[in-house]
Design an enzyme around this catalytic site. Structure first.
Site, PDB file in Angstrom:
ATOM      1  N   ASP A  11     -27.975  49.533  48.831  1.00  0.00           N
ATOM      2  CA  ASP A  11     -28.555  50.394  47.802  1.00  0.00           C
ATOM      3  C   ASP A  11     -29.179  51.609  48.485  1.00  0.00           C
ATOM      4  O   ASP A  11     -30.103  51.468  49.285  1.00  0.00           O
ATOM      5  CB  ASP A  11     -29.620  49.607  47.025  1.00  0.00           C
ATOM      6  CG  ASP A  11     -30.089  50.331  45.781  1.00  0.00           C
ATOM      7  OD1 ASP A  11     -29.505  51.380  45.446  1.00  0.00           O
ATOM      8  OD2 ASP A  11     -31.046  49.859  45.136  1.00  0.00           O
ATOM      9  N   ASP A 107     -24.387  54.987  44.155  1.00  0.00           N
ATOM     10  CA  ASP A 107     -25.318  54.751  45.255  1.00  0.00           C
ATOM     11  C   ASP A 107     -25.536  53.293  45.612  1.00  0.00           C
ATOM     12  O   ASP A 107     -26.433  52.977  46.396  1.00  0.00           O
ATOM     13  CB  ASP A 107     -26.670  55.406  44.946  1.00  0.00           C
ATOM     14  CG  ASP A 107     -27.343  54.795  43.727  1.00  0.00           C
ATOM     15  OD1 ASP A 107     -26.645  54.168  42.911  1.00  0.00           O
ATOM     16  OD2 ASP A 107     -28.572  54.959  43.595  1.00  0.00           O
ATOM     17  N   GLU A 108     -24.736  52.385  45.076  1.00  0.00           N
ATOM     18  CA  GLU A 108     -24.896  50.990  45.465  1.00  0.00           C
ATOM     19  C   GLU A 108     -23.585  50.237  45.329  1.00  0.00           C
ATOM     20  O   GLU A 108     -22.710  50.585  44.540  1.00  0.00           O
ATOM     21  CB  GLU A 108     -25.993  50.297  44.652  1.00  0.00           C
ATOM     22  CG  GLU A 108     -25.720  50.206  43.170  1.00  0.00           C
ATOM     23  CD  GLU A 108     -26.780  49.396  42.440  1.00  0.00           C
ATOM     24  OE1 GLU A 108     -27.222  48.353  42.968  1.00  0.00           O
ATOM     25  OE2 GLU A 108     -27.167  49.801  41.319  1.00  0.00           O
TER      26      GLU A 108
END
Length: 365
Positions: A11, A107-108
């Site tokens: 993350d 983003d993860e």
């Protein structure tokens, strides 16, 4: 005997804000808010730098509220093209170690490194190498959670942010889950957490006292999932290719729209965004849906199914306008419009982003 998986959840730390601070030295070390601007009715915070979070600024918070909490905050609009380019580079780093990558957003992602490409063998070592590569090559930081399943790895990645790495091994999972507050359970939202607390359920240990039947009775189908995860049981596999179910865009306006011509003009802009995404991912859909949110926050959706799947801009615009006109009244005040195309009729490109990613924070002008 079933082999225990080695799962990593990566993350990125305050991703959009961190990219902005990296690319713009004048933002570094300052409270930065990425999202809608607070002027007019104001938008919504997409993310905030850690300097802004110290004042209580959080994602999904109205920008006006963020400004009140942190008057010195710098507000900037998102640059999604830049974030997507960085996200692709992060994905390339992941692929050095495994092809079993399940993106959740820009983003993860989950990574299954049970059998890693480089034969490293240690999920902790792989997570360390990934974090270092992101820092060295992209000048950004990421937090990682390592465990034997997706649920625990997801929670672990949030334990030591920013720039953290948390490992929760098999022998520690049940004890860890028992101590975890219910509102920290991934998948338990504010409403469900409040409901649990009203019933005297504050931690995983409290949930563990309930039988599976009791959990289902109290929380519906999700109860069966809670019953398992509180015991550290999560058999879900990392899915590299998730099917895209819809492509959409929406916009919240600084001031209410009251004139049909203004609304149609906004629909044309939204249709252009949706059209570009459909073309980019080689998708055609049969169902066009519009979302309308009025000034009193009442929300409706209207859909039409076409005879043939399409990604044609003219068809999307015409369908959206027809749906809006059928719902328009002279006294309506509209604060948000959205268009979604779904019901895809072609085989999916395995590299297509998930619908969550395609819709991610598109409601900014």
């Amino acid at each position: 005997m079933q082999v225990k998986r080695k799962i990593i959840h990566i993350d990125m730390d305050a991703f959009y804000a961190s990219v902005e601070q990296r690319d713009n030295p004048e933002y570094r070390g300052k409270p930065l808010v990425v999202g809608g601007l607070p002027e007019g009715r104001g938008g919504v915070v997409a993310t905030a730098s850690y300097e802004a979070r110290k004042f209580g600024v959080r994602s999904a918070m109205p920008s006006k509220q963020a400004l009140k909490l942190c008057p010195q905050a710098i507000f900037v609009r998102p640059r999604f093209t830049a974030y997507k380019e960085v996200s692709q580079k992060i994905r390339e780093i992941f692929s050095r170690y495994t092809d079993l990558i399940e993106p959740l957003s820009l983003d993860e992602a989950y990574l299954d490194v049970t059998a890693d490409k480089q034969g490293i063998g240690s999920a902790i070592e792989i997570a360390q190498q990934i974090k270092q590569a992101i820092k060295t090559e992209l000048n950004l930081t990421a937090s990682a959670g390592v465990s034997v399943n997706k649920f625990v790895a997801k929670i672990a990645s949030d334990m030591q942010k920013p720039d953290g790495l948390t490992f929760i091994g098999p022998s520690s999972i049940e004890r860890f889950m028992e101590q975890l507050p219910v509102d920290k359970f991934y998948g338990v939202g504010k409403v469900t957490a409040a409901k649990m607390k009203q019933q005297g359920l504050f931690t995983g240990a409290d949930l563990k006292y309930l039988s599976e039947a009791e959990m289902i009775s109290r929380f519906g189908k999700a109860g069966a999932f809670y019953y398992k995860i509180v015991r550290g049981i999560d058999d879900r596999e990392v899915q590299p290719h998730r099917e895209t179910k819809s492509v959409g865009a929406e916009d919240t306006f600084a001031f209410d729209l009251t004139i049909i011509e203004e609304m149609n003009a906004e629909l044309e802009k939204l249709a252009q965004k949706v059209h570009e995404r459909l073309i980019r991912y080689n998708l055609k859909g049969r169902t066009v849906t519009i979302k309308i949110k009025y000034s009193d926050f009442k929300q409706i959706t209207r859909s039409i199914s076409l005879a043939e799947p399409t990604n044609a801009l003219e068809t999307i615009i015409k369908s959206a306008k027809n749906l809006l006109n059928a719902s328009f009244t002279d006294d309506c005040y509209i604060r948000l419009l959205g268009i979604t195309v779904s019901n895809f009729q072609i085989s999916q490109n395995p590299n297509v982003l998930t619908s969550d990613q395609l819709d991610l924070f598109t409601n900014y002008k």
